[in-house]
Design an enzyme around this catalytic site. Structure first.
Site, PDB file in Angstrom:
ATOM      1  N   ARG A  91      77.824  86.932 -38.952  1.00 20.27           N
ATOM      2  CA  ARG A  91      76.623  86.180 -39.291  1.00 20.27           C
ATOM      3  C   ARG A  91      76.270  86.354 -40.759  1.00 20.27           C
ATOM      4  O   ARG A  91      76.445  87.431 -41.336  1.00 20.27           O
ATOM      5  CB  ARG A  91      75.445  86.625 -38.428  1.00 20.27           C
ATOM      6  CG  ARG A  91      75.606  86.236 -36.963  1.00 20.27           C
ATOM      7  CD  ARG A  91      74.407  86.628 -36.129  1.00 20.27           C
ATOM      8  NE  ARG A  91      74.148  88.051 -36.253  1.00 20.27           N
ATOM      9  CZ  ARG A  91      72.948  88.563 -36.563  1.00 20.27           C
ATOM     10  NH1 ARG A  91      71.927  87.784 -36.793  1.00 20.27           N
ATOM     11  NH2 ARG A  91      72.793  89.864 -36.628  1.00 20.27           N
ATOM     12  N   SER A 154      79.693  97.106 -38.997  1.00 23.03           N
ATOM     13  CA  SER A 154      79.455  97.940 -37.819  1.00 23.03           C
ATOM     14  C   SER A 154      80.686  98.696 -37.354  1.00 23.03           C
ATOM     15  O   SER A 154      81.064  98.661 -36.174  1.00 23.03           O
ATOM     16  CB  SER A 154      78.870  97.087 -36.697  1.00 23.03           C
ATOM     17  OG  SER A 154      77.691  96.484 -37.131  1.00 23.03           O
ATOM     18  N   ASP A 208      75.284  98.729 -38.065  1.00 21.94           N
ATOM     19  CA  ASP A 208      74.317  97.940 -37.299  1.00 21.94           C
ATOM     20  C   ASP A 208      73.187  98.784 -36.731  1.00 21.94           C
ATOM     21  O   ASP A 208      72.041  98.332 -36.671  1.00 21.94           O
ATOM     22  CB  ASP A 208      75.004  97.148 -36.182  1.00 21.94           C
ATOM     23  CG  ASP A 208      75.897  97.995 -35.291  1.00 21.94           C
ATOM     24  OD1 ASP A 208      76.032  99.209 -35.524  1.00 21.94           O
ATOM     25  OD2 ASP A 208      76.488  97.423 -34.352  1.00 21.94           O
TER      26      ASP A 208
END
Length: 461
Positions: A91, A154, A208
């Site tokens: 994203r 992440s 994350d």
């Protein structure tokens, strides 16, 4: 009369034996309180050992300092860009922060194709990320605007500073060569430079779960822990810098620590709770022997564990005995997803219509008996409940480490947010194991994306 009684007795005995067979298959996934306490202690012991690694202590957890000393407090203002790479999606996020914590977020999700997740070079992976960034900022009309960038990456990195870090190892199905041991920020900036059409400065590299801490802290100052339970899983928490014997920065400050808790069990600490199905899932994974805890609770593996458990019940002639199945659909690896598991666990209706429809529409099993539907549900719930209980026990260990009377936990992830029973079961176990603490679980949707922007804002501010 005697022959009738003998016949009834024989049927009852067969039913009892049938029930024993089923229970023997399902019982490895039913954890006692003692086992959950054992997991809690294992997590806590390895957290403590990871902090004291310089003293010779061995830990299954990386316990990585993140260099995130300052968390957002609501006073930040401006425009920021964030990237979020953590699984099957990538994203790009634009965040505008105004007065009174007013935040406008615009984002776009890009699929991570398998040929990119397993690309032949680091350049191919990071060029794809830069291409997605360029498309997003162009469509948003901000290509010419300079913005600080926060990068949520992440995967476990050994950070050298807030905006640099070397990947330790890939997880979650990524196997791209040329990234492990290298600075991922530098790889990203090189890809951006090759394009020449994006104006950003990467000021923060975070995980994350660190982003989850930041996002929750922006709204709630008592946030001390962040947790993600989605495709993968991890946790981070706020620790004192003097807890790291080798820390070279200012001591007696608070800093977010990335636990990388998915690694618990790597040297055998969870062997007493792992079943033969868990061992098969591990063998068939891209990283056998690693990320054992993650393989017990995360979305990437819940579906496959369920498939193997259902297959075991079929092979034991405990399931679908009266159905003619030309080709057993459960033989196909990956055919049963964590989303399927959630649908089944959530169907508490008398006729179990959702379960029946799922078996019919997705697997071609028609007219499954009521007993079959019930047993499929028991199998799914056995996997999901164990995963949630293990997550609750692990989180209880982190709560005891933080050791504050009132604690807010920022939490997100597709499994926690979307699975029908996971969040409730996890919260119940957490409360049972930590009754002395006042804990509030705060759902922070999109925390991993907004979190990177918020850390970038805190640093820039």
């Amino acid at each position: 009369m005697l022959s009738t009684l003998c016949f009834v007795s024989s049927i009852a005995a067969r039913h009892k034996e049938f029930d024993r067979k089923i229970e023997a298959i399902l019982s490895p996934f039913h954890l006692s309180r003692e086992k959950l306490v054992e997991v809690m202690h294992a997590m806590r012991n390895h957290i403590d050992a990871g902090l004291n690694r310089s003293n010779g202590d061995k830990s299954e957890l990386l316990m990585l300092p993140t260099f995130v000393i300052r968390l957002p407090d609501g006073s930040e203002r401006g425009d920021y860009l964030a990237l979020d790479l953590g699984g099957t999606n990538f994203r790009v996020i634009h965040v505008h922060i105004g007065n009174n914590r007013d935040m406008v977020v615009q984002s776009r999700k890009f699929q991570m194709p398998e040929n990119i997740m397993r690309a032949e070079s680091a350049e191919k992976l990071f060029d794809y990320l830069a291409e997605c960034m360029a498309e997003f900022v162009s469509d948003l009309g901000v290509s010419d605007k300079y913005m600080p960038l926060g990068f949520t990456f992440s995967f476990g990195c050994r950070q050298n500073s807030l905006n640099s870090g070397n990947l330790i190892r890939w997880t979650k199905g990524f196997t791209v060569p040329g990234v492990e041991g290298h600075d991922v920020v530098r790889l990203l900036e090189e890809a951006i430079s090759r394009r020449g059409d994006i104006k950003v400065n990467t000021v923060a590299l975070i995980n994350d779960t660190v982003g989850m801490v930041a996002t929750s802290a922006f709204e709630e100052p008592e946030t001390a822990i962040g947790v993600i339970v989605g495709t993968g899983t991890n946790a981070a928490y706020v620790e004192r810098t003097d807890s790291f014997p080798e820390w070279q920065g200012v001591i007696n400050q608070s800093m977010v620590v990335n636990i990388e808790w998915g690694g618990l069990g790597g040297s055998g600490s969870l062997s007493s709770i792992c079943s033969d199905i868990d061992e098969q899932v591990d063998r068939d994974s891209v990283n056998p022997g690693e990320q054992i805890f993650e393989k017990l609770i995360s979305g990437m593996y819940i579906g496959e564990m369920t498939r193997l458990l259902i297959l075991k019940l079929i092979e034991a002639q405990a399931l679908f005995r009266c159905n003619v199945i030309d080709k057993n659909p459960f033989n196909e690896r990956g055919s049963f997803s964590s989303a399927h598991n959630g649908i089944v666990c959530g169907d508490t209706t008398r006729d179990m219509g959702l379960i029946s429809s799922l078996l019919n529409d997705e697997f071609g099993i028609r007219n499954a008996s009521r007993n079959d539907l019930s047993l499929v549900r028991r199998a799914c719930c056995a996997i999901a409940d164990r995963a949630a209980q293990l997550c609750g026990a692990a989180l209880a260990a982190v709560v005891t480490k933080v050791n504050k009377r009132r604690i807010v936990i920022g939490i997100d992830g597709s499994v926690y947010r979307l699975h029908s029973t996971f969040s409730t079961t996890m919260a119940t176990i957490l409360e049972e194991l930590t009754p002395q603490f006042n804990i509030r679980l705060q759902l922070s949707e999109d925390g991993s994306g907004k979190g990177a922007a918020l850390v970038a804002a805190a640093v820039s501010h």
